[in-house]
Design a protein around this motif. Structure first.
Motif, short mmCIF file in Angstrom:
data_model
loop_
_atom_site.label_atom_id
_atom_site.label_comp_id
_atom_site.label_asym_id
_atom_site.label_seq_id
_atom_site.Cartn_x
_atom_site.Cartn_y
_atom_site.Cartn_z
N GLU A 20 0.81 -1.23 0.00
CA GLU A 20 0.00 0.00 0.00
C GLU A 20 0.83 1.27 0.00
O GLU A 20 0.34 2.32 -0.40
CB GLU A 20 -0.92 0.04 1.23
CG GLU A 20 -1.92 -1.09 1.32
CD GLU A 20 -1.32 -2.39 1.83
OE1 GLU A 20 -1.91 -3.45 1.55
OE2 GLU A 20 -0.24 -2.35 2.48
N ARG A 21 2.09 1.17 0.46
CA ARG A 21 2.85 2.40 0.68
C ARG A 21 4.07 2.56 -0.20
O ARG A 21 4.43 3.70 -0.55
CB ARG A 21 3.30 2.48 2.15
CG ARG A 21 2.18 2.79 3.11
CD ARG A 21 2.71 3.30 4.43
NE ARG A 21 3.60 4.46 4.29
CZ ARG A 21 3.99 5.18 5.31
NH1 ARG A 21 3.60 4.89 6.55
NH2 ARG A 21 4.81 6.21 5.13
N THR A 22 4.76 1.48 -0.53
CA THR A 22 6.05 1.61 -1.20
C THR A 22 5.88 1.91 -2.68
O THR A 22 5.26 1.14 -3.41
CB THR A 22 6.89 0.34 -1.03
OG1 THR A 22 6.93 -0.02 0.34
CG2 THR A 22 8.30 0.56 -1.55
N LEU A 23 6.45 3.05 -3.12
CA LEU A 23 6.36 3.43 -4.54
C LEU A 23 7.53 2.86 -5.32
O LEU A 23 8.70 3.02 -4.93
CB LEU A 23 6.36 4.95 -4.70
CG LEU A 23 5.07 5.68 -4.34
CD1 LEU A 23 5.06 6.04 -2.86
CD2 LEU A 23 4.91 6.94 -5.17
N PHE A 24 7.20 2.19 -6.41
CA PHE A 24 8.19 1.66 -7.34
C PHE A 24 8.16 2.48 -8.63
O PHE A 24 7.10 2.98 -9.03
CB PHE A 24 7.90 0.20 -7.67
CG PHE A 24 8.47 -0.78 -6.68
CD1 PHE A 24 9.41 -1.73 -7.08
CD2 PHE A 24 8.07 -0.78 -5.35
CE1 PHE A 24 9.95 -2.64 -6.18
CE2 PHE A 24 8.59 -1.68 -4.44
CZ PHE A 24 9.53 -2.61 -4.85
N GLY B 9 -8.37 6.82 -8.21
CA GLY B 9 -8.10 6.69 -6.78
C GLY B 9 -6.67 6.25 -6.49
O GLY B 9 -6.40 5.67 -5.44
N MET B 10 -5.76 6.55 -7.42
CA MET B 10 -4.34 6.21 -7.22
C MET B 10 -3.68 7.33 -6.41
O MET B 10 -2.85 8.08 -6.91
CB MET B 10 -3.66 5.98 -8.57
CG MET B 10 -4.20 4.77 -9.32
SD MET B 10 -3.44 4.52 -10.97
CE MET B 10 -1.73 4.16 -10.51
N VAL B 11 -4.08 7.40 -5.14
CA VAL B 11 -3.70 8.55 -4.31
C VAL B 11 -2.28 8.45 -3.78
O VAL B 11 -1.72 9.43 -3.29
CB VAL B 11 -4.68 8.72 -3.13
CG1 VAL B 11 -6.07 9.07 -3.63
CG2 VAL B 11 -4.72 7.45 -2.28
N HIS B 12 -1.67 7.26 -3.89
CA HIS B 12 -0.30 7.08 -3.40
C HIS B 12 0.65 6.86 -4.58
O HIS B 12 1.57 6.05 -4.51
CB HIS B 12 -0.24 5.92 -2.40
CG HIS B 12 0.76 6.13 -1.30
ND1 HIS B 12 0.59 7.06 -0.31
CD2 HIS B 12 1.96 5.54 -1.05
CE1 HIS B 12 1.63 7.04 0.50
NE2 HIS B 12 2.48 6.13 0.07
N SER B 13 0.39 7.59 -5.66
CA SER B 13 1.21 7.51 -6.88
C SER B 13 1.43 8.93 -7.39
O SER B 13 0.72 9.85 -6.98
CB SER B 13 0.46 6.72 -7.97
OG SER B 13 0.06 5.45 -7.51
N TYR B 14 2.40 9.11 -8.28
CA TYR B 14 2.55 10.42 -8.89
C TYR B 14 3.13 10.31 -10.30
O TYR B 14 3.76 9.32 -10.65
CB TYR B 14 3.38 11.37 -8.03
CG TYR B 14 4.86 11.07 -7.93
CD1 TYR B 14 5.79 11.64 -8.81
CD2 TYR B 14 5.35 10.24 -6.92
CE1 TYR B 14 7.15 11.38 -8.70
CE2 TYR B 14 6.71 9.97 -6.80
CZ TYR B 14 7.60 10.55 -7.70
OH TYR B 14 8.94 10.29 -7.58
N ARG C 193 5.38 6.69 -10.85
CA ARG C 193 5.82 5.92 -9.68
C ARG C 193 4.58 5.56 -8.89
O ARG C 193 3.73 6.42 -8.64
CB ARG C 193 6.84 6.71 -8.85
CG ARG C 193 8.22 6.74 -9.52
CD ARG C 193 9.17 7.70 -8.83
NE ARG C 193 10.52 7.60 -9.40
CZ ARG C 193 10.91 8.21 -10.52
NH1 ARG C 193 10.05 8.95 -11.21
NH2 ARG C 193 12.16 8.07 -10.96
N THR C 194 4.48 4.29 -8.48
CA THR C 194 3.22 3.82 -7.93
C THR C 194 3.42 2.64 -7.00
O THR C 194 4.52 2.07 -6.93
CB THR C 194 2.25 3.45 -9.09
OG1 THR C 194 0.96 3.14 -8.56
CG2 THR C 194 2.76 2.25 -9.88
N THR C 195 2.37 2.28 -6.29
CA THR C 195 2.38 1.15 -5.37
C THR C 195 1.66 -0.05 -6.00
O THR C 195 0.95 0.09 -7.00
CB THR C 195 1.66 1.50 -4.06
OG1 THR C 195 0.26 1.72 -4.34
CG2 THR C 195 2.24 2.75 -3.42
N ALA C 196 1.77 -1.20 -5.36
CA ALA C 196 1.09 -2.40 -5.85
C ALA C 196 -0.42 -2.21 -5.85
O ALA C 196 -1.10 -2.54 -6.83
CB ALA C 196 1.48 -3.60 -5.00
N THR C 197 -0.96 -1.67 -4.76
CA THR C 197 -2.41 -1.53 -4.68
C THR C 197 -2.92 -0.44 -5.63
O THR C 197 -4.00 -0.57 -6.20
CB THR C 197 -2.86 -1.24 -3.24
OG1 THR C 197 -2.09 -0.16 -2.72
CG2 THR C 197 -2.66 -2.46 -2.35
#
Length: 328
Positions: free
Chosen positions: A61-65, A194-199, A240-244
Motif C-alpha cells: 500500500e505504501r512503497t512506490l516503485f 483513486g491512485m492517491v499514493h502515486s505520482y 511511480r506507484t504502489t502495488a495496490t
C-alpha cells in the motif's frame, strides 16, 4: 478450454514461494506484486526491502516503485481519452498537433496510430531514456526538438520500439489538453482511479518522498543504493506507484475502462485500445495500442515491460480471464 480460476490462497502460495527465492538467488533488494481477477484486487504484497540500510520493508500500500516504460500505458490511455472526446484523430498527421515540424519522408506522414504501435519508423536513440541528473532535464518540447531521430522506415511498415515516439505523443496530449503532461495524467488518470499514493513526473511530492523505494545494484557482496532516476522525456516513463494503486489501473483496463464509479475510458475505446493493430505476420505477436500482444499457453495476453537502471516491471492482462498481474 479456460483453466480453472486460481484461488487467492493459491496465488499467495505461489508468490510466497517464488519471490523470496528469486530475491535471494538474483540478489534483488525488494519487489512488489498485485493480481486482479474478476473485477477485484485478489492479491497485493511487498517482499524484501525498500531501504536495505534502514530495514524498511516493501509494503503493497505504501512503497512506490518506478515502473519505467510500463508508465507508457498511462500516456497511451491519455491519447485514447482525447481521441474519444474528438480532440485527436489517430490517423491525422502528427504535425497537425505540433508547434514544430517532423520532416517529411517516405511520402507519408506519421500518425498517432503509428506512434501507439511503435511503427512511426524512427531510428533508435537513447537520449529519451534516463537523464543523468535533475539539472540535465530539458522541457519536453526542447527535448523533442533537440533529439529528433532520423526517419529510417516508412510509417506503418516496421515495429521499432520508440521512447521518442511516446514522448512525442505525450507532448501532443499536453498541447491538445492545454496543460502540462504530468498535470493531465494526475487529473485525468491518477485522481479518477483513486491512485492517491502515486505520482506522475520527475519530482516526488513531499508527502510521498519518504515512501519511494530506493533502487539498488548488487556489487562486492552488498546492495548499493542509487540516486533517484530521472526520465529524460517524461511521457516515456512518467509514473511511480504502489502495488495496490497500479491494481486500479489494471482493473479499469479489464472492466470496460471503469473502477467502481470512476471511468477513464468508454467500453468501445478500451476495446479499440486492446485490439490488434499491427503485426509483421499473422502468426507472430504484434501490437495493440501501446500494449504488446502475444499468445502464451493458448491465452491471449496484453503486456508491457518497464526497465530502468535499477527497476524492472512486468505488467500483463489476460482479458478473457479478467486477470491482470504486475510484478516490479
Amino acid at each position: 478450454s479456460v483453466p480453472a480460476s486460481p484461488a487467492p490462497e493459491d496465488i499467495a502460495a505461489f508468490f510466497d514461494a517464488a519471490l523470496p527465492e528469486q530475491l535471494a538467488s538474483e540478489q534483488v533488494a525488494g519487489a512488489m506484486t498485485a493480481v486482479v481477477h474478476h473485477g477485484a484486487l485478489v492479491y497485493a504484497k511487498g517482499y524484501g526491502y525498500a531501504d536495505v540500510d534502514a530495514g524498511t520493508p516493501v509494503t503493497a500500500e505504501r512503497t512506490l516503485f518506478f515502473i519505467g516504460s510500463d508508465g507508457k500505458l498511462f500516456t497511451w490511455t491519455a491519447v485514447m481519452q482525447l481521441a474519444e472526446q474528438g480532440k485527436l484523430d489517430l490517423h491525422a498527421d502528427v504535425n497537425d498537433y505540433l508547434d514544430f515540424v517532423i520532416p517529411a519522408a517516405f511520402d507519408r506522414p506519421i500518425t498517432l496510430h503509428h506512434l501507439m504501435t511503435h511503427t512511426a519508423g524512427f531510428e533508435d536513440e537513447y537520449n529519451s531514456l534516463m537523464a543523468g541528473s535533475r539539472e540535465s532535464l530539458l522541457p519536453l518540447r526542447e527535448h523533442l526538438v533537440r533529439y529528433m531521430p532520423e526517419r529510417v522506415y516508412p510509417p506503418g511498415a516496421v515495429m521499432a520500439y520508440s521512447n521518442y515516439g511516446t514522448a512525442l505523443a505525450g507532448y501532443i496530449v499536453e498541447r491538445v489538453a492545454g496543460r502540462p503532461f504530468e498535470a493531465y495524467l494526475t487529473e485525468q488518470l491518477l485522481q479518477p482511479l483513486g491512485m492517491v499514493h502515486s505520482y506522475a513526473g520527475n519530482a516526488p511530492p513531499p508527502a510521498l518522498a519518504a515512501d519511494l523505494s530506493k533502487g539498488y545494484r548488487y556489487q562486492n557482496g552488498a546492495f548499493v543504493a542509487s540516486d533517484l532516476e530521472w526520465t529524460a522525456a517524461l511521457p516515456a516513463a512518467p509514473i511511480r506507484t504502489t502495488a495496490t494503486d497500479i491494481s486500479r489501473f489494471l482493473l479499469a483496463h479489464l472492466n470496460d475502462g471503469c473502477v467502481e464509479d470512476a471511468c477513464i475510458l468508454r467500453p468501445e475505446t478500451t476495446s479499440a485500445m486492446h485490439a490488434a493493430h499491427f503485426t509483421h505476420h499473422p502468426q507472430m505477436s504484434g501490437m495493440a495500442y501501446g500494449f504488446m500482444q502475444m499468445t502464451l499457453n493458448g491465452q491471449e495476453v496484453l503486456w508491457h515491460l518497464g526497465g530502468s537502471t535499477h527497476f524492472v516491471t512486468m505488467l500483463a492482462l489476460i482479458p478473457a480471464q479478467e486477470l491482470g498481474i504486475v510484478v516490479s
